[in-house]
Enzyme design. Structure first.
Site, PDB file in Angstrom:
ATOM      1  N   ARG A 130       0.842  -1.192   0.000  1.00 29.78           N
ATOM      2  CA  ARG A 130       0.000   0.000   0.000  1.00 29.78           C
ATOM      3  C   ARG A 130       0.885   1.253   0.000  1.00 29.78           C
ATOM      4  NH1 ARG A 130      -2.179  -3.874   3.191  1.00 29.78           N
ATOM      5  NH2 ARG A 130      -4.298  -4.554   2.654  1.00 29.78           N
TER       6      ARG A 130
ATOM      7  N   LYS B 182      -2.643  -0.741   9.551  1.00 26.55           N
ATOM      8  CA  LYS B 182      -4.046  -0.361   9.717  1.00 26.55           C
ATOM      9  C   LYS B 182      -4.851  -1.469  10.402  1.00 26.55           C
ATOM     10  CE  LYS B 182      -4.298   2.900   5.884  1.00 26.55           C
ATOM     11  NZ  LYS B 182      -4.986   3.301   4.645  1.00 26.55           N
TER      12      LYS B 182
ATOM     13  N   HIS C 299      -1.750   3.357  -5.623  1.00 30.36           N
ATOM     14  CA  HIS C 299      -2.413   2.145  -5.126  1.00 30.36           C
ATOM     15  C   HIS C 299      -2.662   1.143  -6.258  1.00 30.36           C
ATOM     16  CE1 HIS C 299      -5.007  -0.300  -2.588  1.00 30.36           C
ATOM     17  NE2 HIS C 299      -4.729   0.487  -1.570  1.00 30.36           N
TER      18      HIS C 299
ATOM     19  N   ARG D  24      -0.938  -2.392  -6.969  1.00 32.67           N
ATOM     20  CA  ARG D  24      -1.401  -3.622  -6.317  1.00 32.67           C
ATOM     21  C   ARG D  24      -2.333  -4.404  -7.246  1.00 32.67           C
ATOM     22  NH1 ARG D  24      -0.848  -4.163  -0.978  1.00 32.67           N
ATOM     23  NH2 ARG D  24      -2.984  -4.819  -0.459  1.00 32.67           N
TER      24      ARG D  24
ATOM     25  N   HIS E  83      -3.987  -9.296   2.338  1.00 35.39           N
ATOM     26  CA  HIS E  83      -5.443  -9.231   2.393  1.00 35.39           C
ATOM     27  C   HIS E  83      -5.978 -10.246   3.397  1.00 35.39           C
ATOM     28  CE1 HIS E  83      -6.071  -7.282  -1.831  1.00 35.39           C
ATOM     29  NE2 HIS E  83      -5.736  -6.408  -0.900  1.00 35.39           N
TER      30      HIS E  83
ATOM     31  N   TYR F  66      -4.876 -14.378   8.391  1.00 34.26           N
ATOM     32  CA  TYR F  66      -3.597 -14.024   7.787  1.00 34.26           C
ATOM     33  C   TYR F  66      -2.468 -14.515   8.670  1.00 34.26           C
ATOM     34  CZ  TYR F  66       0.399 -11.342   6.156  1.00 34.26           C
ATOM     35  OH  TYR F  66       1.623 -10.980   5.682  1.00 34.26           O
TER      36      TYR F  66
END
Length: 409
Positions: free
Chosen positions: A242, A269, A332, A335, A359, A369
């Site tokens: 990102r 984030k 962005h 990606r 993700h 994840y």
């Protein structure tokens, strides 16, 4: 006596020029070569002068007399018709020199040296197809927002909304160039914000065609901005993290010997810490940049070295390279470019790609994840991706067949 059409038609050239008088200073000059030219003799400020009114038969007797009367009206108003014609001609030439097409081509030539040849060719083709036929001959300072909107609607109505937004951006750049060079007062394009609905599609503009990706990579190589921003541009497609993760990268997070970048959870984030395997090409870029910014915390130090570079730096650089960050590519968008091409061209499994994108994709056991999951496959994928981009940048027509590797579908 006044001339008649019969006299004019029957008049034959002689060895010397001769005049056939009409009235009120109008006469027809017969040339030895056969030409028949209308002339008006008049006086202004006590001086005798001549005004050319055209050639017969293109200008007939009736039209010649009308032109004579127009000139006599100017004289009655204290205006020299000859001087006025010269002024009108000069104004017309100035208007032509300041036409949208003339200035647009001038801007394109100046812009040409900063972009890939393919980008220049596309911009020129767009202008010649969509803009110049309608606005090209108009003096740029006289073009109004409704005229520009008509151009944009023609494009939009044929189903090319992305192109409509791109053309609006390029028209705006021509106007800004005209303002900077003293040939226009303002850019009217901001008045049209919202007039064409936004193009539907992904939230972030992205290039997913390999050939166009190669053009973009070559444009990045040719970028002439600061070394720090160029380094960020070079790494963005290689690592496809990102934009905020890249911009705020700190040297302490990198282990160049192990070719790893560990992004801490607080910068993800709310996600877990993320591990980015570094291809050889990325390590080289970082090693070259380290002598410049290694004494500070941030890899991409800003003007205030205690802070990272601006969050607008990458997108601003893309715009300088000629890309529209609303419709073509944004920071962005690298990606989406990687996600699409890695799957469709390099045939890597979606779950491997999604893990590298950090993700949240739950597996069969519900794990959202794991920073080290598929790490072997991800290392291989990142290196193959970097090698593939090198080939695209070199202009190779890359065809990749499916493999039996663990990371490939």
């Amino acid at each position: 006596m006044p001339l008649t059409d019969t006299q004019i038609k029957s008049a034959k050239p002689e060895s010397k020029p001769r005049k056939l008088a009409d009235e009120k200073g109008l006469y027809l000059l017969l040339q030895p070569t056969g030409g028949k030219l209308w002339r008006l003799k008049y006086r202004f400020d006590g001086k005798e002068k001549l005004l050319a009114l055209g050639a017969y038969p293109e200008v007939g007797l009736k039209d010649a007399r009308c032109r004579r009367e127009e000139a006599r009206k100017l004289l009655a108003g204290g205006i020299d018709p000859g001087a006025q014609r010269k002024a009108q001609k000069a104004a017309s030439e100035a208007r032509a020199a300041n036409s949208f097409e003339v200035i647009g081509r001038e801007w394109l030539e100046k812009w040409r040296s900063t972009v890939e040849p393919a980008q220049y060719a596309k911009a020129l083709a767009r202008a010649e197809k969509n803009i110049y036929p309608w606005l090209g001959g108009r003096p740029i300072a006289e073009i109004t927002p409704p005229e520009i909107l008509a151009v944009l609607r023609r494009i939009d109505e044929r189903g090319a909304r992305y192109s409509a937004h791109k053309v609006r951006s390029e028209i705006s750049q021509v106007f800004r160039f005209a303002v900077a060079t003293g040939r226009a007062e303002r850019d009217p394009c901001p008045d049209l914000r919202g007039a064409i609905p936004p193009a539907k599609g992904e939230n972030f503009a992205a290039i997913t065609n390999p050939k166009e990706a190669g053009e973009l990579l070559r444009a990045i190589d040719a970028f002439r901005g600061t070394y720090i921003v160029k380094s960020a541009l070079l790494l963005a497609p290689l690592l496809f993290v990102r934009p905020g993760e890249l911009r705020k990268a700190e040297w302490a997070e990198f282990d160049l010997a192990k070719a790893e970048w560990n992004i801490p959870a607080e910068r993800m984030k709310g996600r877990q810490a993320h591990l980015v395997p570094l291809p050889v090409q990325a390590v080289r870029i970082l090693e070259d940049l380290q002598p410049l910014t290694g004494r500070w915390a941030h890899v991409f130090a800003g003007r205030d070295p205690k802070k990272p570079m601006s969050d607008a730096a990458v997108n601003a650089a893309l715009r300088r390279m000629g890309y529209d960050t609303k419709t073509e590519i944004t920071g962005h968008g690298f990606r989406a470019m990687a996600r699409t091409i890695l799957h469709e061209e390099l045939h890597f499994k979606p779950e491997v790609i999604e893990h590298q994108l950090a993700h949240r994709v739950p597996d069969a056991l519900g794990s959202a994840y794991n920073r080290t999951k598929f790490i072997k496959d991800r290392r291989e994928m990142m290196q193959r991706w970097a090698d593939y981009l090198d080939k695209l940048k070199a202009g190779a027509d890359v065809v990749v067949l499916p493999t039996k590797d663990a990371g490939a579908a």
